[in-house]
Design a protein around this motif. Structure first.
Motif, PDB file in Angstrom:
ATOM      1  N   ALA A   1      30.291 -13.878  10.884  1.00  0.00           N
ATOM      2  CA  ALA A   1      31.216 -14.780  11.566  1.00  0.00           C
ATOM      3  C   ALA A   1      30.465 -15.701  12.527  1.00  0.00           C
ATOM      4  N   MET A   2      29.499 -15.161  13.259  1.00  0.00           N
ATOM      5  CA  MET A   2      28.731 -15.991  14.187  1.00  0.00           C
ATOM      6  C   MET A   2      27.924 -17.055  13.438  1.00  0.00           C
ATOM      7  N   LEU A   3      27.363 -16.694  12.293  1.00  0.00           N
ATOM      8  CA  LEU A   3      26.615 -17.661  11.505  1.00  0.00           C
ATOM      9  C   LEU A   3      27.504 -18.819  11.063  1.00  0.00           C
ATOM     10  N   LEU A   4      28.719 -18.503  10.665  1.00  0.00           N
ATOM     11  CA  LEU A   4      29.639 -19.545  10.225  1.00  0.00           C
ATOM     12  C   LEU A   4      30.076 -20.423  11.392  1.00  0.00           C
ATOM     13  N   ARG A   5      30.240 -19.820  12.558  1.00  0.00           N
ATOM     14  CA  ARG A   5      30.599 -20.600  13.747  1.00  0.00           C
ATOM     15  C   ARG A   5      29.457 -21.564  14.130  1.00  0.00           C
ATOM     16  N   GLU A   6      28.237 -21.175  13.769  1.00  0.00           N
ATOM     17  CA  GLU A   6      27.070 -21.987  14.133  1.00  0.00           C
ATOM     18  C   GLU A   6      26.727 -23.041  13.078  1.00  0.00           C
ATOM     19  N   GLY A   7      27.524 -23.108  12.008  1.00  0.00           N
ATOM     20  CA  GLY A   7      27.320 -24.193  11.050  1.00  0.00           C
ATOM     21  C   GLY A   7      27.110 -23.806   9.602  1.00  0.00           C
ATOM     22  N   ASP A   8      26.859 -22.528   9.305  1.00  0.00           N
ATOM     23  CA  ASP A   8      26.749 -22.125   7.905  1.00  0.00           C
ATOM     24  C   ASP A   8      28.103 -22.292   7.216  1.00  0.00           C
ATOM     25  N   ARG A   9      28.075 -22.534   5.914  1.00  0.00           N
ATOM     26  CA  ARG A   9      29.318 -22.743   5.177  1.00  0.00           C
ATOM     27  C   ARG A   9      29.773 -21.481   4.446  1.00  0.00           C
ATOM     28  N   ASN A  10      28.842 -20.755   3.840  1.00  0.00           N
ATOM     29  CA  ASN A  10      29.168 -19.551   3.077  1.00  0.00           C
ATOM     30  C   ASN A  10      28.161 -18.451   3.380  1.00  0.00           C
ATOM     31  N   VAL A  11      28.664 -17.254   3.634  1.00  0.00           N
ATOM     32  CA  VAL A  11      27.795 -16.106   3.896  1.00  0.00           C
ATOM     33  C   VAL A  11      28.184 -14.971   2.948  1.00  0.00           C
ATOM     34  N   LEU A  12      27.190 -14.399   2.312  1.00  0.00           N
ATOM     35  CA  LEU A  12      27.406 -13.196   1.504  1.00  0.00           C
ATOM     36  C   LEU A  12      27.271 -11.996   2.435  1.00  0.00           C
ATOM     37  N   VAL A  13      28.335 -11.239   2.592  1.00  0.00           N
ATOM     38  CA  VAL A  13      28.324 -10.106   3.511  1.00  0.00           C
ATOM     39  C   VAL A  13      28.859  -8.879   2.783  1.00  0.00           C
TER      40      VAL A  13
END
Length: 310
Positions: free
Chosen positions: A152-164
């Motif tokens: 979630a923090m990565l997406l808030r910082e500008g990433d679009r898609n994260v595999l979690v």
């Protein structure tokens, strides 16, 4: 986790239930029993046969679920890979320890390299050819929730898609350890892997991830759950479905013990997340789902999901 909410666009789980490649599985689940076995897909459809022979069970599950997720989402390479695991690669850890007892002199490094907790995330990265952020979280029963918070923090910082995702495996010695520690699981010890694509934008989302909360090191009560719901503008009566481990949530419309369906392993709340997504996608009457992870009495993990607005 602050708003705006994030979107879950794909999910894949290999477990003791018919979860893999089976939308609507939430309607056919039965409690797992002592004789329940892991339901494995055709791994050769996702992993080269040469690599497959060298992979332990947990690596096979993780890479297959990760690739299936990416395929479902159709987003191409994720900007990051984040994995949670409570116990890591136990099969390879056991192999390495046995080797250290039986081999004199220098030990072959392969089993040790593959026994580390971050092996899954690394192997997924190699399989996808991904060079982005790669992180493993291991905080006992809260490992998956912390992986979600990181994503979630990565997406808030500008990433679009994260595999979690998360994975843990069962090996025979765990049964002996459980007896020695007088651990009463209430359900069989099992293996599973669950992976998700979490996005900052709605690209065919199956569910909305509204909030995640963790608390460790102290006993928790219903007041902690109430405070979590209050910060999201909800009360227990607004929750249509609770998936819990440990203690049910008072006042919710329906409580289901997800350990009876997933079995017991440290990151079983990842199975619950996929279950919740499937419910939200197939049941018109369900809008809000709460996952309450109290698998360990001193740890509390809360994950709130809601249906995607039409």
């Amino acid at each position: 986790m602050n708003k705006p909410a994030l979107f879950l666009s794909a999910a894949s789980t290999i477990s003791h239930q018919p979860t893999f490649g089976n939308p609507g599985f939430s309607g056919v689940l039965e409690p797992v029993g002592a004789s329940s076995a892991l339901i494995s897909p055709d791994y050769k459809a996702y992993i080269d046969a040469g690599l497959l022979r060298r992979m332990s069970k947990i690596l096979r599950m993780s890479v297959t679920c990760a690739k299936d997720c990416i395929e479902q989402a159709g987003t191409g390479q994720p900007d990051a890979i984040v994995v949670g695991t409570g116990l890591g690669c136990l099969q390879d850890t056991e192999k390495f320890l046995n080797t250290s007892l039986t081999v004199e002199g220098l030990l072959p490094p392969t089993s040790f390299i593959q026994s580390t907790h971050n092996t899954m995330a690394g192997q997924i990265s190699l399989s996808l050819g991904n060079h982005g952020y790669n992180m493993t979280h291991t905080q006992n029963t809260l490992s998956f929730e912390h992986a979600l918070l990181d994503a979630a923090m990565l997406l808030r910082e500008g990433d679009r898609n994260v595999l979690v995702g998360a994975a843990d495996e069962h090996i025979d010695i765990l049964e002996d350890i459980a007896v020695q520690l007088a651990f009463e699981a209430g359900a069989p010890l099992t293996s599973a892997a669950s992976f998700f694509v979490l996005s900052a934008e709605n690209m065919g989302a199956k569910a909305v991830l509204t909030d995640v909360y963790t608390s460790g090191g102290a006993k928790y009560g219903q007041e902690d759950i109430g405070a979590f719901l209050d910060r999201n503008g909800l009360q227990a009566g607004d929750i249509d479905f609770v998936l819990y481990a440990g203690t049910p949530v008072q006042g919710a419309a329906r409580n289901v013990d997800y350990l009876s369906l997933a079995g017991v392993y440290p990151t079983a709340s990842a199975f619950a997340l996929h279950y919740a997504m499937d419910l939200l996608g197939t049941s018109n009457g369900i809008r809000n789902v709460l996952i309450c992870n109290g698998l360990r009495k001193s740890n509390l993990g809360l994950t709130l999901l809601k249906a995607v607005e039409a």
